[in-house]
Design a protein around this motif. Structure first.
Motif, PDB file in Angstrom:
ATOM      1  N   PRO A 565       1.349  -1.111  -0.246  1.00  0.00           N
ATOM      2  CA  PRO A 565       0.005   0.024   0.143  1.00  0.00           C
ATOM      3  C   PRO A 565       0.789   1.099  -0.212  1.00  0.00           C
ATOM      4  N   LEU A 566       0.420   1.909  -0.222  1.00  0.00           N
ATOM      5  CA  LEU A 566       1.000   3.692  -0.667  1.00  0.00           C
ATOM      6  C   LEU A 566       1.734   4.147   0.543  1.00  0.00           C
ATOM      7  N   ALA A 567       0.541   3.912   1.572  1.00  0.00           N
ATOM      8  CA  ALA A 567       1.287   4.002   2.903  1.00  0.00           C
ATOM      9  C   ALA A 567       1.978   3.480   3.812  1.00  0.00           C
ATOM     10  N   LEU A 568       2.072   2.317   3.613  1.00  0.00           N
ATOM     11  CA  LEU A 568       3.807   1.462   3.890  1.00  0.00           C
ATOM     12  C   LEU A 568       4.817   2.680   3.235  1.00  0.00           C
ATOM     13  N   ILE A 569       4.867   2.956   2.421  1.00  0.00           N
ATOM     14  CA  ILE A 569       6.438   3.653   1.510  1.00  0.00           C
ATOM     15  C   ILE A 569       6.345   5.074   2.111  1.00  0.00           C
ATOM     16  N   TRP A 570       5.201   5.746   2.245  1.00  0.00           N
ATOM     17  CA  TRP A 570       4.842   7.334   2.367  1.00  0.00           C
ATOM     18  C   TRP A 570       4.083   7.406   3.628  1.00  0.00           C
ATOM     19  N   PRO A 571       4.522   7.215   4.605  1.00  0.00           N
ATOM     20  CA  PRO A 571       3.136   6.662   5.732  1.00  0.00           C
ATOM     21  C   PRO A 571       3.536   8.241   6.353  1.00  0.00           C
ATOM     22  N   GLY A 572       4.601   9.153   6.073  1.00  0.00           N
ATOM     23  CA  GLY A 572       4.445  10.449   5.870  1.00  0.00           C
ATOM     24  C   GLY A 572       3.215  11.345   5.504  1.00  0.00           C
ATOM     25  N   ASP A 573       3.257  11.185   4.788  1.00  0.00           N
ATOM     26  CA  ASP A 573       2.014  12.151   3.569  1.00  0.00           C
ATOM     27  C   ASP A 573       0.186  10.995   4.119  1.00  0.00           C
ATOM     28  N   SER A 574      -0.286  11.814   4.634  1.00  0.00           N
ATOM     29  CA  SER A 574      -1.712  11.709   4.960  1.00  0.00           C
ATOM     30  C   SER A 574      -2.445  11.192   3.750  1.00  0.00           C
ATOM     31  N   GLU A 575      -1.824  11.794   2.876  1.00  0.00           N
ATOM     32  CA  GLU A 575      -3.757  11.749   1.606  1.00  0.00           C
ATOM     33  C   GLU A 575      -3.027   9.788   1.687  1.00  0.00           C
ATOM     34  N   THR A 576      -1.607   9.436   1.575  1.00  0.00           N
ATOM     35  CA  THR A 576      -1.672   7.979   1.027  1.00  0.00           C
ATOM     36  C   THR A 576      -2.479   7.272   1.468  1.00  0.00           C
TER      37      THR A 576
END
Length: 749
Positions: A565-576
């Motif tokens: 998931p995108l949030a796995l790679i970019w957890p600092g970006d809440s849009e993911t």
């Protein structure tokens, strides 16, 4: 209530809770021992939190508070949430990736209705990540019995976990989601390295009724030049649904059939169900009875469950003797040339028992012409039949001779069946990598099997469900996953098959499967345009196999799941947290499947920096954009400073090495790729018979500097030329060179 604290992997804390004077069963998910037992202060210091042992427990630096309360049924764990936190994952559960706002249950259930309101499915994977741009942590509830998770439903800012039984273990991980996944692998085991053909296209249906039908399917793939690596046999290959048997009328010569398929480059995969037909003279039934290996009722009498064969017995997979006995029977089909196994119905699914049937009959006797009351009673009967809880009807026995209600250990029944199958297959063909699928699972299943998501339906809404579901499962550390492409139930349309196949082409497990009584959905079952577009999607998959196989090996090394998931790679970006209709496959490719009928495009969110549109070869800026996607296009993108490896011309996978090889890159600064190759079938790679090469591309003022490091491992790749196609956003660089195990470097101007 007694609490103890243990340290794992330097920074993971296990909170172990048990009633005074009681013990709890180990699920088998965790395969390592704790490094030390901690006191309350030590656990707090390790997590960087405040009070971990008293009524209120701070489990994160973001201010989340947790408390554990004991009640008659078991325990309730409450965790407060901050407004800006998302709760991601929770395994095989319906709905968005962010699970806030609903209730979910961990109680493995045969549930073909994948509608959004469903609270439980086939697998229990109780791992969830609480994330905000400032702070991330995760929890894993290790408990094989029933539990429910109210994720901000009753109280918007509280997680309420209700746990049945005498005890549980709760693992707390502080760190990013990617760090947590790597620790989960260390805790519960790395994913298997499956044979390379596992990554090919698989075709299935309930059912291809006889040898002639199976061969016709295979011949169609080869004649139409559509790549395919496996055909799956559903339950009708069996003799009267008796497990580990063949119907001699419809499949008179299974060894000949599998040999013919093998000559076409197609493997045979056979379904296995746990229900053993209770029939005198059936050797597996008689052996299991004699050795006392089946599940029993509390009074010691046989537990009589009806499934496909009628009255059946269920092996007690909690017991290692039963697992070993069951596992040895896979050899019967292996000797007939079967290459892989598909363990189904292993929640376990139960149609009815004599006791439940009697209850339903008594309810039916109350049916009278009473208007709305009769209508309500019809609904109660249907619901009772569908959701009858057999967990309290029988017991299982562990290796210490302790008896457990099935409800207390239900969530590891399928896990242990998959383990039994894996261990049996390994014994039968010790140097070949097993291919083993399961429908029901628990954390740690990645050690034993592929997990597929069960009986979905041919609906556009369920295509979106699967996109989310696969990602949610990956957040529990389950890497090799897939779904029934095209949908299992209902009738598929040509457009839906194209879009689902485009999505499936980027999943680890890529299988088209459909149900009896539904419209056929093989690639050629619709019209010429659909056939051509499905072929193109499958060919795209095969072109990416060098990349996917290398990513698969990295996953087997414990580095990361394949689907991300995108949030796995970019957890600092809440849009993911909300961009859950797109995902990464491996570190470099982002896929944005189209899941709405009649669509010519879709919205895409591109996190991080620039991306290369792999359809147009044009650079796209990060942020929100619109991707044009007529029916022949699936939007997919290459991350900046990334390389992928590709091949061409494959109709099936012969090995884990590639005769043609091309590196496609988008490099503005520096990119690296780890290319892994081996024979694709055996365990020889563990003895050093593999090839791994690191390819580095640096964008310099003098052009692109390409360096291929000397090969590690003794596997000999075919002689070949390697093509390089590298984009830097302004210019395309191309070069072809003869490969060498000694390494080389060159400039492209």
């Amino acid at each position: 209530m007694k609490k103890r604290f243990f340290r794992y992997l330097n920074s993971v804390v296990k909170v172990s809770v048990v009633r005074e004077g009681k013990t709890k069963l180990k699920s088998g998910a965790v395969i390592i021992e704790p490094e030390e037992e901690l006191d309350e202060l030590g656990a707090c210091q390790l997590l960087g939190v405040l009070d971990l042992g008293q009524a209120r427990t701070f489990v994160s630096r973001a201010g989340n508070e947790m408390n554990v309360a004991e009640n008659d049924a078991g325990y309730v764990v409450n965790i407060t949430l901050q407004k800006n936190q998302a709760v991601l994952g929770l395994g095989e559960t319906m709905g968005p990736l962010n699970k806030r706002g609903s209730i979910y249950e961990m109680y493995n259930t045969d549930e073909p209705d994948h509608s959004p309101s469903k609270r439980r499915l086939y697998s229990s994977l109780p791992v969830f990540h609480i994330v905000s741009p400032e702070e991330q942590f995760a929890l894993f509830l290790d408990h094989p019995g029933y539990s429910s998770f109210d994720i901000g439903f009753e109280n918007r800012d509280t997680i309420k976990i209700s746990i049945e039984g005498d005890g549980f273990d709760l693992f707390i991980f502080v760190g990013s989601p990617s760090d947590t996944i790597r620790r989960i692998f260390k805790l519960t085991g790395n994913p298997l390295l499956f044979p390379a053909w596992s990554l090919g296209y698989h075709q299935s249906r309930w059912s291809y009724a006889n040898e002639e039908a199976v061969l016709e399917i295979a011949e169609n793939f080869r004649r139409r030049r559509i790549p395919c690596d496996a055909i799956h046999l559903d339950i009708d290959y069996m003799d009267d649904f008796k497990v580990f048997t063949w119907d001699k009328n419809r499949f008179p010569n299974p060894s000949s059939l599998t040999a013919k398929l093998s000559s076409m480059g197609i493997k045979t995969v056979a379904i296995i169900d746990p229900g053993v037909k209770a029939q005198d003279g059936f050797d597996i039934y008689e052996e299991g009875q004699k050795k006392d290996l089946f599940c029993l009722r509390k009074d010691g009498s046989p537990f009589r469950a009806a499934v496909w064969p009628g009255e059946s017995r269920l092996p007690d997979f909690l017991n290692s003797a039963a697992r070993e006995w069951w596992g040895q029977h896979y050899d019967r089909l292996i000797k007939n040339g079967v290459s892989g196994f598909w363990n189904d119905m292993n929640e376990p699914a139960i149609f009815y028992t004599p006791e439940s049937l009697l209850e339903l009959k008594l309810m039916a006797e109350e049916l009278h012409d009473s208007g709305i009351e009769t209508e309500f009673l019809f609904g109660k009967i249907i619901s009772k039949k569908k959701y009858y809880d057999h967990g309290v009807d029988f017991v299982q026995k562990d290796d210490d001779g302790n008896t457990h209600s099935h409800r207390e250990v239900r969530n590891i029944y399928g896990f242990n069946m998959a383990r039994s199958a894996y261990e049996g297959i390994r014994k039968s063909k010790s140097d070949l990598r097993p291919f083993n699928i399961t429908r029901s699972s628990y954390p740690g299943i990645q050690r034993y099997a592929v997990l597929w998501t069960g009986d979905n339906a041919s609906q556009w809404e369920q295509l979106l469900n699967e996109i989310r579901l696969i990602q949610s499962i990956s957040l529990a550390g389950v890497s090799f996953t897939g779904c029934d492409v095209g949908g299992f139930g209902d009738d598929c349309s040509g457009e839906l098959l194209v879009r689902w196949t485009q999505f499936g082409a980027f999943l680890p497990f890529f299988r088209n499967h459909s149900a009896i009584g539904t419209r056929n959905q093989e690639p050629w079952a619709f019209d010429k345009e659909v056939e051509e577009l499905v072929r193109e999607a499958i060919e795209l998959r095969y072109s990416l196999l060098p990349y996917l196989y290398s990513v698969h090996k990295q996953s087997a090394n414990g580095e990361m799941t394949m689907v991300r998931p995108l949030a796995l790679i970019w957890p600092g970006d809440s849009e993911t947290y909300y961009a859950d209709d797109q995902f990464m496959i491996g570190p470099s490719i982002m896929v944005a499947p189209v899941y709405q009928r009649n669509s010519e495009g879709r919205h895409v969110y591109l996190p991080g920096e620039e991306w290369l549109d792999l359809n147009t070869r044009k650079v796209v800026n990060s942020g929100h954009s619109w991707a044009k996607a007529p029916l022949n296009i699936i939007p997919y993108f290459l991350k900046k400073d990334s390389l992928i490896a590709m091949t061409d011309g494959l109709q099936f996978v012969k090995s884990g090495s590639w005769k043609t090889l091309k590196f496609l890159g988008f490099v503005k600064d520096r990119a690296e790729f780890y290319l892994y190759e081996d024979d694709g079938l055996t365990e020889a790679y563990k003895r050093g018979e593999y090839s791994s090469k690191t390819i580095i591309v640096d964008n310099t003022s003098n052009g692109l500097k390409v360096e291929v490091k000397p090969q590690e491992g003794s596997f000999k790749c075919d002689e070949r030329r390697i093509e390089f196609e590298i984009h830097d956003g302004r210019k395309l660089y191309k070069r072809s060179i003869i490969d060498s195990p000694d390494g080389y470097e060159f400039l492209i101007y």
